[in-house]
Design an enzyme around this catalytic site. Sequence first.
Site, short mmCIF file in Angstrom:
data_model
loop_
_atom_site.label_atom_id
_atom_site.label_comp_id
_atom_site.label_asym_id
_atom_site.label_seq_id
_atom_site.Cartn_x
_atom_site.Cartn_y
_atom_site.Cartn_z
NE ARG A 46 -24.98 -36.75 8.88
CZ ARG A 46 -25.78 -36.87 9.92
NH1 ARG A 46 -25.31 -36.73 11.15
NH2 ARG A 46 -27.06 -37.13 9.76
CE LYS A 209 -30.99 -39.44 16.01
NZ LYS A 209 -30.19 -38.42 15.28
N GLY A 363 -27.35 -40.92 8.93
CA GLY A 363 -25.98 -41.30 9.21
C GLY A 363 -25.85 -42.81 9.39
N GLY A 387 -33.59 -37.67 9.79
CA GLY A 387 -34.81 -36.93 10.13
C GLY A 387 -35.00 -35.74 9.19
P1 ADP Z 1 -30.52 -42.84 10.75
O1 ADP Z 1 -29.26 -42.34 11.43
O2 ADP Z 1 -30.20 -43.63 9.54
O3 ADP Z 1 -31.53 -41.75 10.53
P2 ADP Z 1 -31.64 -43.66 13.29
O4 ADP Z 1 -30.67 -42.77 13.95
O5 ADP Z 1 -33.09 -43.35 13.41
O6 ADP Z 1 -31.23 -43.87 11.76
O7 ADP Z 1 -31.51 -45.14 13.87
C1 ADP Z 1 -30.32 -45.89 13.74
C2 ADP Z 1 -30.11 -46.79 14.91
O8 ADP Z 1 -31.25 -47.59 15.10
C3 ADP Z 1 -28.95 -47.74 14.74
O9 ADP Z 1 -27.98 -47.48 15.71
C4 ADP Z 1 -29.60 -49.13 14.94
O10 ADP Z 1 -28.81 -49.99 15.72
C5 ADP Z 1 -30.84 -48.77 15.70
N1 ADP Z 1 -31.92 -49.78 15.63
C6 ADP Z 1 -32.67 -50.11 14.56
N2 ADP Z 1 -33.54 -51.06 14.88
C7 ADP Z 1 -33.35 -51.36 16.17
C8 ADP Z 1 -33.96 -52.27 17.09
N3 ADP Z 1 -34.93 -53.08 16.72
N4 ADP Z 1 -33.51 -52.26 18.36
C9 ADP Z 1 -32.51 -51.43 18.75
N5 ADP Z 1 -31.89 -50.57 17.92
C10 ADP Z 1 -32.32 -50.52 16.66
C1 3PG Z 2 -28.71 -36.34 12.71
O1 3PG Z 2 -27.78 -37.13 12.87
O2 3PG Z 2 -29.85 -36.70 12.34
C2 3PG Z 2 -28.45 -34.86 12.87
O3 3PG Z 2 -27.10 -34.61 13.11
C3 3PG Z 2 -29.32 -34.24 13.94
O4 3PG Z 2 -29.01 -34.78 15.20
P1 3PG Z 2 -30.11 -34.68 16.36
O5 3PG Z 2 -31.22 -35.62 15.97
O6 3PG Z 2 -29.38 -35.12 17.62
O7 3PG Z 2 -30.57 -33.26 16.44
MG MG Z 3 -28.83 -41.85 13.43
#
Ligand code: ADP
Ligand code: 3PG
Ligand code: MG
Length: 407
Positions: A46, A209, A363, A387
Amino acid sequence: MSEADTKMPKTILDLNDLMYYGKKVLMRVDFNVSINNDGLIGEDYRIRMTIPTIEYLTKRGAKMILMSHLGRPTSAQDSRYSLAPVARRLSEIMSVNKVRFAPDCVGPYVEKEIDEMNMGDTLLLENLRFHKEEEKNDADFAKKLASFADIYVNDAFSTSHRKHSSIYGTPKQFDIKVAGLNLKKEIEYLSMMKDNPPKPFTLVIGGVKITDKIGALENLFPKADNLLVGGATAYTFLKAYGVKTGNSPIDHEHLSWVSKALSKYSDKITLPTDHIVSSSQQVSGSASLIKGDIPDGMVGFDIGIETSQLYSSQISAKRSGTIFWNGPMGLFEIGLFSNGTINIAKSMALSYWRGSRTLIGGGDTLEAIKRAGVSEGEVSHVSTGGGASLRFLAGNQMPGIEVLDKN
Ligand code: ADP
Ligand code: 3PG
Ligand code: MG
């Protein structure tokens, strides 16, 4: 809700070079990256993706004021969420200028720092979310930020789904508000995927998320041909399906929507059939493979071997199409729970080499492919957004794009 307008806005390339000469440019970037306890940055994609815009503008005599959030801090005293390590990393990778860092994002000290800037300088402000007004899109806070500069640039695609001051209220104050080069690239690529994805279109969803993502999935389900669900997200689906999920995290708010989606799109959705479980997150070497129901007291931390093989074979099947992956399949940061995610990452690379159009977003997902030894070059497009990219593909509103000047 009105139709989302995520068409390409005006970009920095649409303005005459002279417009930037000696001008202060306030640019929203997304430096929300993972930083460990020693202040070391995990994946800096990023950060790297904003360099072309910073260099384009500083070379034309702009004074660059960068602002970002980091994490979801609850107090300004929490130094884990300081952007200081990011300023250091940015300085290391910028070819010419060093980056100065302001220990707050508003206030007299920041104003003085900005007054003293020369053409070509870059200043990074401290975490916007240290002020609770940021997330409330507070008008006064938005105006304070806007008072720093002559031109507003958004190069933070991955936060453009948030209606926060720096993304929405602040640009509204400007006569000139345009997209940076990274935002432009994301809109170009994702628009193509949104409007015309080569079929079949497979969506791989995981991560934590859930609340952010389920809204976008509502619009994406009809467009996708296959849906593979993993990560923490899978447990909400499994629960709605009637499978026992033990103590795994569940998004209760969306359970009924998920139930409806499961019956409406049953032919498209694949859920995990086995899991790597443990009794808590503080695991020290205790994990087991479970098929079917997860007993009480146990938490699912990764997809199981059978699920991983099934998803991998679906992803790398010898047919070209589109595959979009967002969200790790498990708690991949811990070795015991990383296999599912690593297998998916490798299958994505194989699929790319076999001619599919592959996209990853988020990320953590990017960090996960690196951990699997898959490079950015083995993916057709690596979106900075998790997201945000889901929401964009789903045709949802993107306040940070909609607010910019139109061509
Ligand atoms: P991204 O950043 O790719 O959009 P998210 O932020 O939604 O993804 O989720 C990433 C996080 O989800 C990682 O830190 C990972 O460890 C966690 N994660 C995924 N599956 C599980 C699970 N079953 N239990 C706990 N944490 C999880
Ligand atoms: C992300 O990592 O998805 C963006 O930086 C947005 O972060 P946020 O979900 O905490 O608003
Ligand atoms: Mg994330």
